[in-house]
Design a protein around this motif. Structure first.
Motif: not given
Length: 134
Positions: A53-55, A65-68, A93-99
């Motif tokens: 599950v990724d959000l 994008e919100i990382r914190t 971060s995986m494959d250039g996207r943060f989730s």
């Protein structure tokens, strides 16, 4: 101690994701739903074939994008709908996207319900998502 557990979980998730076959990596069984609350856009990506599950979170005002954020999910599954599973979704971060992500046993067919609480800066948002596995 919580930090150590979070780091170990993150490393486990990264290693698990790297072992997925190319066919599964295409996300053929992946479903995404997007909702907005309190200026936060949330996209829930459910990948039952990967048990993931990724959000993905975005600030609606800036488009960044919100990382914190602190992200917790209460999940009910078709295997035991009366019991809610609580999971912390860990930012990575995986494959250039943060989730914010975690694993979830999605072996049962039926309805999965996700109640997700997001705390970011001084904002709090509650998102309700459902996923139907056929």
């Amino acid at each position: 101690m919580k930090t150590i557990i979070s780091i170990i979980t993150a490393v486990f998730l990264a290693v698990s994701m790297s072992l997925i076959s190319p066919a599964a990596a295409n996300g053929a069984d992946r479903a995404e739903t997007t909702k907005s609350v309190s200026g936060i856009k949330a996209t829930l990506a459910v990948s039952p074939d990967k048990s993931m599950v990724d959000l993905y979170l975005t600030d609606e005002a800036t488009g960044r994008e919100i990382r914190t954020a602190k992200v917790r999910a209460l999940i009910s599954t078709p295997g035991n709908p009366s019991k809610k599973i609580e999971k912390e979704l860990i930012g990575m971060s995986m494959d250039g996207r943060f989730s914010f992500m975690n694993s979830l046993d999605m072996s049962f067919k039926g309805s999965y319900s996700f109640e997700i609480q997001v705390e970011h800066e001084k904002r709090r948002a509650r998102f309700i998502f459902t996923y139907e596995k056929r």
